[in-house]
Write an enzyme that holds these catalytic residues in place. Structure first.
Site, PDB file in Angstrom:
ATOM      1  N   LYS A  67       0.830  -1.205   0.000  1.00  0.00           N
ATOM      2  CA  LYS A  67       0.000   0.000   0.000  1.00  0.00           C
ATOM      3  C   LYS A  67       0.868   1.260   0.000  1.00  0.00           C
ATOM      4  CE  LYS A  67      -4.049   1.730   2.580  1.00  0.00           C
ATOM      5  NZ  LYS A  67      -4.896   1.474   3.782  1.00  0.00           N
ATOM      6  N   SER A 146      -9.812   1.580   3.106  1.00  0.00           N
ATOM      7  CA  SER A 146      -8.938   2.344   2.242  1.00  0.00           C
ATOM      8  C   SER A 146      -7.922   1.498   1.483  1.00  0.00           C
ATOM      9  CB  SER A 146      -8.178   3.385   3.086  1.00  0.00           C
ATOM     10  OG  SER A 146      -7.340   2.741   4.040  1.00  0.00           O
ATOM     11  N   SER A 170     -10.006  -1.105   7.256  1.00  0.00           N
ATOM     12  CA  SER A 170      -9.519  -0.786   5.916  1.00  0.00           C
ATOM     13  C   SER A 170      -8.861  -1.937   5.184  1.00  0.00           C
ATOM     14  CB  SER A 170      -8.535   0.393   5.981  1.00  0.00           C
ATOM     15  OG  SER A 170      -9.206   1.584   6.298  1.00  0.00           O
TER      16      SER A 170
END
Length: 527
Positions: A67, A146, A170
């Site tokens: 990420k 996210s 997330s």
């Protein structure tokens, strides 16, 4: 049933060839349209694969996505924000460094909501990510967030495993929406060193994989204390690999064929008790989500588990307590992005040491206005409000009381090696809940409104208490979206006691054995 891609990679004749195939998939038009990856590591990944193959590293040939808010040396680490768009990390985050040392190959950085604030992977500077389960001739579906770029990449076969981050769901929510497994470990089990902070007491490095065995293999390599992370657990905890693969010791000595046979042995859950909080039924969920919960309950009973209703009185108060806590910590953490030390600086007259107070304040205001998106501004303003002297006790103090009560209730239910001590077993072994109130929704309807906070109702309790939780796919279901009937992934969430990841992933494996695992999405699959 869901097969371990890591075990498959370990038996690959040529890890370099395997990574080359992943890179080819990443360069195809389908991958570009998905917008799951913000950077493809091309030559660097090929060189790393050759080096790990020569060293016979245990994870050689395993393709990782990371990420955008997790540091990777000499690569952009932007957290999806214009405020950090030009920042390159000088070092690898601790969790990724351990996986790279074991032979893991970074093939790309993954799209995300800005600073992890959002549940659609649409608030970041790189634009919206598309759920790979979007049907042909239909508007794009949201992958969740996210960590939606991580979940979309794993679901589409653009990487084998992805490291994401989970502050309030997330990792788990996008994993559920994309039909893959998402693990949020116990807070402190994986080091946070090298993670761009959103809410420091909640942020956790998480794992998105195609099955429980892969999550266990990655977890056992990456976990453990770290000298630069005081929030890490200071003592060793049981590995997650032995209950799933029957292997004790390091990965270098793993007998892959024996482990694969052990993994396929039916999981016997006799003696395991699964609790379903009665408060879950007070939250309105989509029909396909309710059906998935009922299906999972049946699968667990078929495996020998006992199911019983339990009560978690603080569950209805967890969501407001989470948003007060997270917003307050975000307001504090993001104050460092002022244009004076690093990151974006507004195009104003440079301020070097001198300058008037008003000039400095204007520079900082302009920098933050240009660097932060709307969702980040909204949460920072909310956090600044709850930290103000007149209301801090009313808001943040009340949230702290709810958080502590939730810890007490979960310890009584689940046991585990938590701050409250006591025996490792509680009233039940795991809790069973939905991971989100709905399956994947059309992306367009979520781009221009406040984030759908209710989506986090089932995931934030585990984050507030610091206990592990995992989202497990249970199949696909028909849903009506904008008048059309489409098939979307559905799943459930399992919540365990502190440092009880081995038990949690073993129960997740029992569900996998009964679903057979989800196929790759037909439209976006890489192979």
């Amino acid at each position: 049933m869901a097969a371990s891609v890591i075990l498959q990679a370990m038996t690959s004749a040529s890890p370099s060839t395997r990574i080359s195939g992943v890179l080819s998939a990443l360069r195809c038009p389908r991958a570009a349209a998905l917008n799951a990856m913000t950077v493809v590591c091309g030559d660097e990944a090929a060189a790393a694969a050759a080096a790990t193959e020569a060293a016979q590293a245990p994870l050689a040939g395993v393709a990782f996505g990371v990420k955008e808010n997790i540091a990777t040396a000499r690569m952009r680490t932007s957290a999806g924000s214009a405020a950090l768009a030009d920042v390159q990390a000088p070092y690898d985050a601790a969790a990724w460094a351990r996986l790279a040392a074991a032979g893991g190959v970074l093939v790309g950085k993954c799209n995300m909501d800005e600073f992890g604030m959002g549940s659609t992977t649409s608030t970041g500077v790189f634009g919206p990510c598309v759920n790979p389960w979007t049907p042909l001739e239909q508007p794009p579906l949201s992958p969740g967030g996210s960590s939606g770029g991580c979940a979309a990449a794993v679901a589409a076969g653009l990487c084998d495993v992805a490291l994401g981050t989970d502050t309030g769901g997330s990792v788990r929510q996008p994993a559920a929406l994309c039909g893959v497994l998402g693990l949020k470990p116990t807070y402190g089990l994986l080091p946070r060193h090298g993670l761009v902070a959103y809410a420091s007491s909640l942020d956790t490095v998480g794992i998105i994989a195609r099955c429980a065995a892969d999550a266990a293999l990655v977890l056992d390599v990456a976990k453990g204390p770290h000298a630069d992370d005081p929030s890490c657990a200071k003592r060793a905890h049981p590995g997650a690999v032995p209950p799933l693969l029957g292997h004790e010791g390091d990965l270098a000595s793993l007998d892959v064929e024996r482990a694969a046979r052990f993994l396929d042995d039916p999981v016997d859950l006799r003696g395991v008790t699964v609790g379903v909080p009665v408060e879950v039924h007070d939250v309105e969920v989509a029909p396909e989500v309710a059906a998935a919960l009922a299906d999972a309950a049946r699968m667990l009973r078929d495996a020998g588990a006992e199911l019983r209703d339990v009560t978690l009185p603080s569950l209805p108060r967890a969501l407001p307590a989470y948003y007060v806590t997270a917003s307050a910590e975000a307001s504090s953490n993001l104050a460092r992005y002022d244009g004076l030390r690093f990151g974006h600086r507004a195009l104003a007259a440079p301020v070097e040491g001198g300058g008037t107070g008003s000039a400095l304040e204007q520079l900082m205001a302009d920098t933050r206005a240009e660097g932060f998106g709307r969702e980040v501004v909204r949460r920072v303003l909310a956090g600044t409000l709850v930290l103000s002297k007149d209301v801090v006790d009313e808001y943040l103090g009340s949230a702290a009381v709810v958080r502590e009560q939730l810890r007490v209730e979960l310890h009584a239910l689940l046991g585990g090696f938590g701050a409250h001590g006591g025996a490792p077993r509680g009233e039940v072994d795991v809790l069973l809940t939905p991971p989100a109130a709905s399956a994947a929704l059309p992306l367009e309807g979520q781009l221009h409104r406040a984030q759908p906070l209710q989506e986090d109702a089932f995931t934030v309790p585990a984050s507030l208490a610091g206990v592990p939780a995992v989202a497990v796919p249970t199949g696909t279901a028909e849903a009506t979206l904008e008048g059309a009937r489409v098939r979307v992934p559905v799943g459930v969430q399992l919540v365990g006691g502190w440092f009880q990841e081995p038990r949690l992933l073993r129960i997740a494996r029992a569900i996998e054995q009964r679903t057979g695992g989800l196929p790759r999405p037909p439209r976006w699959c890489a192979s």
